[in-house]
Design an enzyme around this catalytic site. Structure first.
Site, short mmCIF file in Angstrom:
data_model
loop_
_atom_site.label_atom_id
_atom_site.label_comp_id
_atom_site.label_asym_id
_atom_site.label_seq_id
_atom_site.Cartn_x
_atom_site.Cartn_y
_atom_site.Cartn_z
CB SER A 12 12.13 -1.94 -7.36
OG SER A 12 13.13 -1.62 -8.32
CG ASN A 14 3.26 1.19 -11.85
OD1 ASN A 14 2.23 0.82 -12.39
ND2 ASN A 14 3.28 2.26 -11.09
CD1 TRP A 15 2.86 -6.82 -10.48
CD2 TRP A 15 1.58 -5.47 -9.23
NE1 TRP A 15 1.92 -7.60 -9.85
CE2 TRP A 15 1.12 -6.79 -9.08
CE3 TRP A 15 0.93 -4.46 -8.53
CZ2 TRP A 15 0.04 -7.13 -8.25
CZ3 TRP A 15 -0.14 -4.80 -7.70
CH2 TRP A 15 -0.58 -6.11 -7.57
N GLY A 16 6.10 -3.86 -8.87
CA GLY A 16 7.05 -4.33 -7.86
C GLY A 16 6.97 -3.48 -6.60
CE LYS A 121 -1.02 -9.59 -14.50
NZ LYS A 121 -1.99 -8.53 -14.22
CB ALA A 154 0.91 -0.92 -9.96
CE LYS A 205 -2.87 -8.16 -18.07
NZ LYS A 205 -2.51 -6.74 -17.95
N1 LIG Z 1 2.19 -1.99 -13.39
C1 LIG Z 1 1.08 -2.69 -13.18
O1 LIG Z 1 -0.01 -2.14 -12.95
C2 LIG Z 1 1.16 -4.20 -13.17
C3 LIG Z 1 0.15 -4.90 -12.51
C4 LIG Z 1 0.18 -6.30 -12.49
C5 LIG Z 1 1.23 -6.97 -13.12
N2 LIG Z 1 2.20 -6.26 -13.74
C6 LIG Z 1 3.30 -7.03 -14.34
O2 LIG Z 1 4.41 -6.98 -13.44
C7 LIG Z 1 5.63 -7.05 -14.18
C8 LIG Z 1 6.54 -5.91 -13.75
O3 LIG Z 1 5.88 -4.70 -14.05
P1 LIG Z 1 6.19 -3.33 -13.31
O4 LIG Z 1 4.99 -2.48 -13.55
O5 LIG Z 1 6.63 -3.56 -11.90
O6 LIG Z 1 7.46 -2.80 -14.11
P2 LIG Z 1 7.59 -1.40 -14.89
O7 LIG Z 1 6.76 -1.42 -16.11
O8 LIG Z 1 7.41 -0.30 -13.94
O9 LIG Z 1 9.10 -1.50 -15.43
C9 LIG Z 1 10.14 -0.74 -15.00
C10 LIG Z 1 11.08 -1.57 -14.14
O10 LIG Z 1 12.04 -2.25 -14.98
C11 LIG Z 1 13.33 -2.01 -14.43
N3 LIG Z 1 14.38 -2.18 -15.42
C12 LIG Z 1 14.68 -1.38 -16.48
N4 LIG Z 1 15.75 -1.88 -17.14
C13 LIG Z 1 16.11 -3.02 -16.49
C14 LIG Z 1 17.12 -4.00 -16.68
N5 LIG Z 1 17.97 -3.92 -17.70
N6 LIG Z 1 17.18 -5.04 -15.82
C15 LIG Z 1 16.32 -5.15 -14.79
N7 LIG Z 1 15.34 -4.27 -14.56
C16 LIG Z 1 15.24 -3.22 -15.39
C17 LIG Z 1 13.22 -0.59 -13.92
O11 LIG Z 1 14.26 -0.31 -13.03
C18 LIG Z 1 11.86 -0.64 -13.23
O12 LIG Z 1 11.98 -1.21 -11.96
C19 LIG Z 1 5.23 -7.02 -15.66
O13 LIG Z 1 5.21 -8.34 -16.15
C20 LIG Z 1 3.82 -6.48 -15.66
O14 LIG Z 1 3.04 -6.96 -16.74
C21 LIG Z 1 2.19 -4.90 -13.76
O1 LIG Z 2 -1.00 -1.35 -17.33
P1 LIG Z 2 -0.97 -2.70 -18.04
O2 LIG Z 2 -1.69 -2.70 -19.32
O3 LIG Z 2 0.44 -3.23 -18.11
O4 LIG Z 2 -1.77 -3.69 -17.07
C1 LIG Z 2 -1.49 -3.68 -15.71
C2 LIG Z 2 -1.98 -4.93 -15.01
O5 LIG Z 2 -1.49 -6.10 -15.62
C3 LIG Z 2 -3.46 -4.97 -14.84
O6 LIG Z 2 -3.82 -6.10 -14.08
#
Ligand SMILES: NC(=O)c1ccc[n+]([C@@H]2O[C@H](COP(=O)([O-])OP(=O)(O)OC[C@H]3O[C@@H](n4cnc5c(N)ncnc54)[C@H](O)[C@@H]3O)[C@@H](O)[C@H]2O)c1
Ligand SMILES: O=P(O)(O)OC[C@H](O)CO
Length: 349
Positions: A12, A14-16, A121, A154, A205
Site C-alpha cells: 500500500s 505509492n504504487w500500491g 520491480k 504512481a 530500468k
Molecule cells: N511508485 C511508483 O511510481 C512505482 C511505479 C511502478 C512500479 N513501482 C514498483 O512498485 C513496487 C512498490 O513500490 P511503491 O511505490 O508502492 O512502494 P513505496 O516506495 O511507496 O514503499 C513504501 C511501502 O513499503 C512499506 N513498508 C515499509 N517497511 C515495510 C516492511 N518491513 N514490510 C512490508 N512493507 C513495508 C510501507 O508501508 C509502504 O507501503 C516497487 O517495486 C516499485 O519499483 C513503483
Molecule cells: O520513481 P521510480 O524511479 O521508482 O520509478 C517509478 C516507476 O517504476 C516508473 O514506471
C-alpha cells in the site's frame, strides 16, 4: 454460476495505493470480481493515528499517495494473512526487499487455487544468485504469478493522466482476466506472453535511471542522458540474452521497455535521488530518508544485486554501465568517472 473472484492487494505504498484506486473501481464494473478489495497495509502511526484507520475512514493514503481518494470498497487490513486468506487473485506491490518475509508469512494461509500478479520491480538475491520476484512468489506460495510493468509514475497514474502498461502472462485466459482487472480508459494494457522479459525490464530500468540521475547531477544535458538511456537499454538486452535467453525483441518496445526507461530517467525517484547524491555528497540511505518520506528506492539495491552475479561470473567489464552505477552508489568510484565509462563503453570500441 461461479462465485465472483476475491482480490487482495499486498502492499500500500505509492504504487500500491495508485493501483488500489484502479482495481477498486474496476471490480465494481464487472461481475467477475467480488466488490470488496482487501489491501494489506504495513501498519504505522501517521499524525498519531494508525494508517489503516486513516485509510478506512478518510479513504486516502495520506502518507504514500496524498491527494488521491481511494474507492470505499478498498479496505485496509494490517495483517497480511487476514488480507489474503480468502483471495482468489493476489496483487503483489511492495518494495522488493520485503517480498520473502511477506511470502513466508503467507505460506499455508492462502487458497491453494489462488493466482498472483507481481507489480514489483527488482530482484531477490540468495546464495545461488538472482531470482525473479515472480519466481519467489511462485515457489514460496506454490501458485501461478504473472507480472505487470510499465511507464507508470504512481502520482501521474493516480491523477488519471493517460499511460500504458504491459502485462506479462503465459496463459491467455488469465491474461484476459488480468486485463479486465487493471485496464481503464486512461491506463491501457497490452498483454504479452514473454513474462520474464517484462519483469526483467521493470527491474533493470531502475539501475539505468540511477545513471541518468548521475549525469543530471553532474550538469550534463539531454544528449548525455539519451546516451545513458541507449547504453542502459543495450545492457538490459544483453543481460536478458546472457542470463535469461529467449526474450522477444518486441517486448523491449512495449511500455515495460523503452517507455518505462524514458519516464524513469526523467521523472522517477531513482533519478531524483541520484542527482542529489552527486550534488550534495550525502549517502543514498540518507537521501532516501530525507527525500522520500518512507518510500523506497529500488535502483541502487538492484545495481548491487546484479553486481553480485556479474562479479561472481567475472562479467563486470561486459556490463560497464551497470557496474559503474553500482560502484558510484557505494562510493568506490567518483561520480565524475561515469562520463569516462560512457566514453569508453564497448559499444564505441
Ligand atoms: N511508485 C511508483 O511510481 C512505482 C511505479 C511502478 C512500479 N513501482 C514498483 O512498485 C513496487 C512498490 O513500490 P511503491 O511505490 O508502492 O512502494 P513505496 O516506495 O511507496 O514503499 C513504501 C511501502 O513499503 C512499506 N513498508 C515499509 N517497511 C515495510 C516492511 N518491513 N514490510 C512490508 N512493507 C513495508 C510501507 O508501508 C509502504 O507501503 C516497487 O517495486 C516499485 O519499483 C513503483
Ligand atoms: O520513481 P521510480 O524511479 O521508482 O520509478 C517509478 C516507476 O517504476 C516508473 O514506471
Amino acid at each position: 454460476m461461479t462465485e465472483p473472484l476475491k482480490v487482495a492487494i499486498v502492499g500500500s505504498g505509492n504504487w500500491g495505493s495508485a493501483i488500489a484506486k484502479i482495481v477498486g473501481h474496476n471490480v465494481l464494473k464487472s461481475d467477475d470480481f467480488a466488490t470488496e478489495v482487501k489491501m494489506y497495509v504495513y501498519e504505522e502511526m501517521v499524525d498519531g493515528r494508525k494508517l489503516t484507520e486513516i485509510i478506512n475512514t478518510e479513504h486516502e493514503n495520506i502518507k504514500y499517495l496524498k491527494g488521491h481518494k481511494l474507492p470505499e470498497n478498498v479496505v485496509a487490513v494490517p495483517d497480511a494473512r487476514d488480507a489474503c486468506r480468502e483471495a482468489d487473485i493476489l496483487i503483489f506491490v511492495l518494495p522488493h526487499q520485503f517480498v520473502r518475509r511477506i511470502c513466508s508469512n503467507l505460506q499455508g494461509h492462502i487458497k491453494p487455487t489462488a493466482v498472483a500478479i507481481s507489480l514489483i520491480k527488482g530482484f531477490d538475491v540468495h546464495d545461488k544468485g538472482l531470482e525473479l520476484i515472480s519466481n519467489v512468489v511462485r515457489t514460496m506460495l506454490s501458485i501461478d504469478c504473472a507480472v505487470l510493468m510499465g511507464a507508470n509514475i504512481a502520482s501521474e497514474v493516480a491523477g488519471e493522466n493517460y499511460c500504458e502498461a504491459t502485462i506479462g502472462c503465459k496463459k491467455p485466459d488469465f491474461g484476459k482476466l488480468l486485463k479486465k482487472l487493471f485496464q481503464t480508459d486512461y491506463f491501457r494494457i497490452v498483454v504479452v506472453e514473454d513474462e520474464i522479459t517484462v519483469e526483467l525490464c521493470g527491474a533493470l530500468k531502475n539501475v539505468t535511471a540511477t545513471g541518468a540521475g548521475f549525469v543530471d547531477g553532474l550538469g550534463y544535458g539531454d544528449n548525455t542522458k539519451a546516451a545513458v538511456i541507449r547504453l542502459g537499454l543495450m545492457e538490459m538486452v544483453k543481460f536478458c540474452e546472457e542470463f535469461y535467453p529467449g526474450s522477444k525483441m518486441s517486448t523491449f518496445l512495449e511500455s515495460c521497455g523503452v517507455a518505462d526507461l524514458v519516464t524513469t530517467c526523467y521523472g522517477g525517484r531513482n533519478r531524483r535521488v541520484a542527482e542529489a547524491f552527486v550534488k550534495t555528497g550525502k549517502s543514498i540511505p540518507e537521501l532516501e530518508k530525507e527525500m522520500l518520506n518512507g518510500q523506497s528506492l529500488q535502483g541502487p539495491p538492484t545495481a548491487a544485486e546484479i553486481n553480485i552475479m556479474l562479479k561472481a561470473k567475472n562479467m563486470e567489464d561486459r556490463f560497464p554501465l551497470f557496474t559503474a552505477i553500482h560502484r558510484i552508489c557505494i562510493r568506490e568510484l567518483e561520480p565524475q568517472k561515469f562520463i569516462d565509462c560512457l566514453k569508453n563503453h564497448p559499444e564505441h570500441m
